[in-house]
Design a protein around this motif. Structure first.
Motif, PDB file in Angstrom:
ATOM      1  N   LEU A  17     -10.026 -36.448   4.968  1.00 29.62           N
ATOM      2  CA  LEU A  17     -10.316 -35.855   5.194  1.00 29.62           C
ATOM      3  C   LEU A  17     -10.179 -35.879   7.006  1.00 29.62           C
ATOM      4  N   PHE A  18     -10.212 -37.225   7.597  1.00 32.22           N
ATOM      5  CA  PHE A  18      -9.834 -37.978   9.266  1.00 32.22           C
ATOM      6  C   PHE A  18      -8.753 -37.389   9.961  1.00 32.22           C
ATOM      7  N   HIS A  19      -7.610 -37.547   8.885  1.00 35.42           N
ATOM      8  CA  HIS A  19      -6.322 -36.851   9.523  1.00 35.42           C
ATOM      9  C   HIS A  19      -5.806 -35.225   9.448  1.00 35.42           C
ATOM     10  N   LEU A  20      -7.001 -34.569   8.714  1.00 36.69           N
ATOM     11  CA  LEU A  20      -6.568 -33.108   8.469  1.00 36.69           C
ATOM     12  C   LEU A  20      -7.776 -32.958   9.522  1.00 36.69           C
ATOM     13  N   THR A  21      -9.285 -33.111  10.086  1.00 34.65           N
ATOM     14  CA  THR A  21      -9.395 -32.645  10.932  1.00 34.65           C
ATOM     15  C   THR A  21      -8.977 -33.084  12.892  1.00 34.65           C
ATOM     16  N   LEU A  22      -7.405 -34.159  12.404  1.00 30.58           N
ATOM     17  CA  LEU A  22      -6.986 -34.534  13.740  1.00 30.58           C
ATOM     18  C   LEU A  22      -5.567 -33.493  13.626  1.00 30.58           C
ATOM     19  N   ALA A  23      -5.257 -32.855  12.395  1.00 29.18           N
ATOM     20  CA  ALA A  23      -4.574 -31.667  12.267  1.00 29.18           C
ATOM     21  C   ALA A  23      -4.617 -30.636  13.087  1.00 29.18           C
ATOM     22  N   GLU A  24      -5.940 -30.321  12.744  1.00 30.03           N
ATOM     23  CA  GLU A  24      -6.715 -28.841  12.754  1.00 30.03           C
ATOM     24  C   GLU A  24      -7.469 -28.882  14.056  1.00 30.03           C
ATOM     25  N   LEU A  25      -7.537 -29.725  14.980  1.00 26.33           N
ATOM     26  CA  LEU A  25      -7.714 -29.603  16.335  1.00 26.33           C
ATOM     27  C   LEU A  25      -6.529 -29.614  16.838  1.00 26.33           C
ATOM     28  N   SER A  26      -5.757 -29.906  16.853  1.00 25.21           N
ATOM     29  CA  SER A  26      -4.028 -30.067  17.615  1.00 25.21           C
ATOM     30  C   SER A  26      -4.285 -28.773  18.324  1.00 25.21           C
ATOM     31  N   GLY A  27      -4.963 -27.212  17.127  1.00 22.18           N
ATOM     32  CA  GLY A  27      -4.893 -26.437  17.333  1.00 22.18           C
ATOM     33  C   GLY A  27      -3.965 -25.151  17.086  1.00 22.18           C
ATOM     34  N   SER A  28      -3.130 -25.350  16.294  1.00 25.75           N
ATOM     35  CA  SER A  28      -1.789 -24.984  15.590  1.00 25.75           C
ATOM     36  C   SER A  28      -2.235 -24.795  13.883  1.00 25.75           C
ATOM     37  N   PRO A  29      -2.087 -22.824  13.892  1.00 26.25           N
ATOM     38  CA  PRO A  29      -2.512 -23.629  12.738  1.00 26.25           C
ATOM     39  C   PRO A  29      -1.565 -23.230  11.613  1.00 26.25           C
ATOM     40  N   SER A  30      -0.573 -22.997  12.140  1.00 22.14           N
ATOM     41  CA  SER A  30       1.027 -23.769  11.132  1.00 22.14           C
ATOM     42  C   SER A  30       1.088 -25.166  11.019  1.00 22.14           C
ATOM     43  N   LEU A  31       0.696 -25.194  11.631  1.00 22.85           N
ATOM     44  CA  LEU A  31       0.637 -27.379  11.654  1.00 22.85           C
ATOM     45  C   LEU A  31      -0.220 -28.039  10.689  1.00 22.85           C
ATOM     46  N   SER A  32      -1.448 -27.100  10.644  1.00 22.57           N
ATOM     47  CA  SER A  32      -2.437 -27.655   9.906  1.00 22.57           C
ATOM     48  C   SER A  32      -2.083 -27.827   8.429  1.00 22.57           C
ATOM     49  N   ALA A  33      -1.796 -25.985   8.842  1.00 19.85           N
ATOM     50  CA  ALA A  33      -1.503 -26.314   7.270  1.00 19.85           C
ATOM     51  C   ALA A  33      -0.454 -26.526   6.213  1.00 19.85           C
ATOM     52  N   ARG A  34       0.228 -27.085   7.242  1.00 20.99           N
ATOM     53  CA  ARG A  34       1.956 -27.326   6.354  1.00 20.99           C
ATOM     54  C   ARG A  34       1.599 -28.939   6.811  1.00 20.99           C
ATOM     55  N   TYR A  35       0.637 -29.338   7.197  1.00 19.17           N
ATOM     56  CA  TYR A  35      -0.391 -31.246   7.028  1.00 19.17           C
ATOM     57  C   TYR A  35      -1.021 -31.146   5.705  1.00 19.17           C
ATOM     58  N   ALA A  36      -1.357 -29.939   5.303  1.00 17.61           N
ATOM     59  CA  ALA A  36      -2.593 -30.406   4.320  1.00 17.61           C
ATOM     60  C   ALA A  36      -1.419 -29.753   3.066  1.00 17.61           C
ATOM     61  N   ALA A  37      -1.094 -29.633   2.974  1.00 16.59           N
ATOM     62  CA  ALA A  37       0.653 -29.639   2.284  1.00 16.59           C
ATOM     63  C   ALA A  37       1.003 -30.832   1.988  1.00 16.59           C
ATOM     64  N   VAL A  38       2.121 -31.437   2.883  1.00 19.34           N
ATOM     65  CA  VAL A  38       2.589 -33.005   3.107  1.00 19.34           C
ATOM     66  C   VAL A  38       1.479 -33.399   2.732  1.00 19.34           C
ATOM     67  N   ARG A  39       0.416 -33.949   3.405  1.00 22.17           N
ATOM     68  CA  ARG A  39      -0.839 -34.555   2.411  1.00 22.17           C
ATOM     69  C   ARG A  39      -1.071 -34.886   1.309  1.00 22.17           C
ATOM     70  N   ALA A  40      -0.768 -33.643   0.302  1.00 20.06           N
ATOM     71  CA  ALA A  40      -1.226 -34.031  -1.230  1.00 20.06           C
ATOM     72  C   ALA A  40       0.333 -34.863  -1.521  1.00 20.06           C
ATOM     73  N   ALA A  41       0.833 -34.177  -1.104  1.00 19.01           N
ATOM     74  CA  ALA A  41       2.712 -35.309  -1.973  1.00 19.01           C
ATOM     75  C   ALA A  41       1.709 -36.621  -0.549  1.00 19.01           C
ATOM     76  N   VAL A  42       1.567 -36.819   0.381  1.00 21.33           N
ATOM     77  CA  VAL A  42       1.567 -37.822   0.406  1.00 21.33           C
ATOM     78  C   VAL A  42       0.060 -38.825  -0.919  1.00 21.33           C
ATOM     79  N   ASN A  43      -0.546 -38.258  -0.538  1.00 21.57           N
ATOM     80  CA  ASN A  43      -1.387 -38.702  -2.058  1.00 21.57           C
ATOM     81  C   ASN A  43      -1.192 -38.614  -3.722  1.00 21.57           C
ATOM     82  N   ASP A  44      -0.177 -37.778  -3.863  1.00 16.73           N
ATOM     83  CA  ASP A  44       0.228 -37.726  -4.581  1.00 16.73           C
ATOM     84  C   ASP A  44       1.477 -39.422  -4.890  1.00 16.73           C
ATOM     85  N   LEU A  45       1.568 -39.929  -4.024  1.00 16.66           N
ATOM     86  CA  LEU A  45       2.507 -41.287  -3.755  1.00 16.66           C
ATOM     87  C   LEU A  45       1.436 -42.356  -3.582  1.00 16.66           C
TER      88      LEU A  45
END
Length: 248
Positions: A167-195
């Motif tokens: 949630l901390f990292h997702l907050t930072l991504a959302e605050l970047s101001g880029s919805p595209s970056l935020s959405a892509r980060y959510a997807a890659v974070r899911a893969a990171v969490n699987d690892l």
């Protein structure tokens, strides 16, 4: 001639380990030392039943203190990778590799993931988000959200840490101001969490991560884009080192 410690007390020659063991970077000494020793074991450079070189030699080669090295070895003991023995022929010995039955599905899931691609994409997105937040500046509400997310990671009980860290990292991504970056980060974070689910939670690593989180938030709130990117890059590198050490 085997490089296994015997009654003579012989250790495997350190020069055999030199291609893997190298001085670590100051920022992630614990994580990178852990990664390298795991690589030594997994590559069979010290075989099962073999003894690692003396602590003094290992610490000097890795460029870390013996205190840090002992913390690394303690983690490896707790994970059943090595065993410490006392006495004349004592030392740190490599144990036979075993895979916990309940971890098989997680490991299969990790094997289906292109780990290096995930880690690289994560670093690009995270450093970009950190730089954007610092460079653009956060309004009062955004700064409050980031501070609250940071405090939550410090207060998180161990079983909840990874969720709250996410949630901390997702907050930072959302605050970047880029919805595209935020959405892509959510997807890659899911893969990171699987690892991450495939490796243990290490208290020393979490303490280090918390210091990096704090430094990151300070850099963002100070508007120091270069520092924010550098801290985040180092933070991502520490996680990558652990994942490569345990899973590569």
């Amino acid at each position: 001639m085997r490089d296994v410690a015997d009654e003579s007390g012989a250790f495997p020659p350190l020069d055999r380990l030199l291609p893997v063991l190298r001085p670590v970077r100051a920022g992630n000494g614990f994580e990178e030392a852990l990664e390298q020793i795991l690589q030594v074991v997994r590559l069979g450079l010290v075989p099962e039943g073999g003894r690692l070189p003396p602590e003094r030699e290992l610490a000097e080669r890795l460029g870390i203190s013996r205190v840090t090295l002992r913390e690394v070895l303690k983690v490896l003991q707790e994970q059943g990778v090595v065993e410490a023995r006392r006495g004349r022929y004592g030392g740190t010995f490599v144990l036979p590799r075993t895979a916990p039955a309940d971890g098989e599905e997680l490991r299969r899931r990790a094997a289906r993931t292109d780990m290096e691609d995930v880690l690289l994409f994560r670093e690009v997105l995270e450093t970009g988000a950190a730089g954007l937040c610092a460079g653009r500046g956060l309004d009062e509400g955004g700064a409050a959200r980031l501070r609250t997310a940071l405090i939550a990671t410090h207060e998180a009980p161990l079983p909840e840490y990874r969720r709250i860290d996410t949630l901390f990292h997702l907050t930072l991504a959302e605050l970047s101001g880029s919805p595209s970056l935020s959405a892509r980060y959510a997807a890659v974070r899911a893969a990171v969490n699987d690892l991450l689910d495939c490796i243990p939670l290490l208290v020393r690593n979490l303490e280090h991560a918390q210091r990096q989180h704090t430094a990151l938030v300070e850099a963002v709130l100070d508007g120091d884009e270069e520092a924010a990117r550098a801290v985040m890059r180092e933070h991502c590198a520490g996680t990558a080192a652990l994942l490569r050490g345990f899973l590569a």
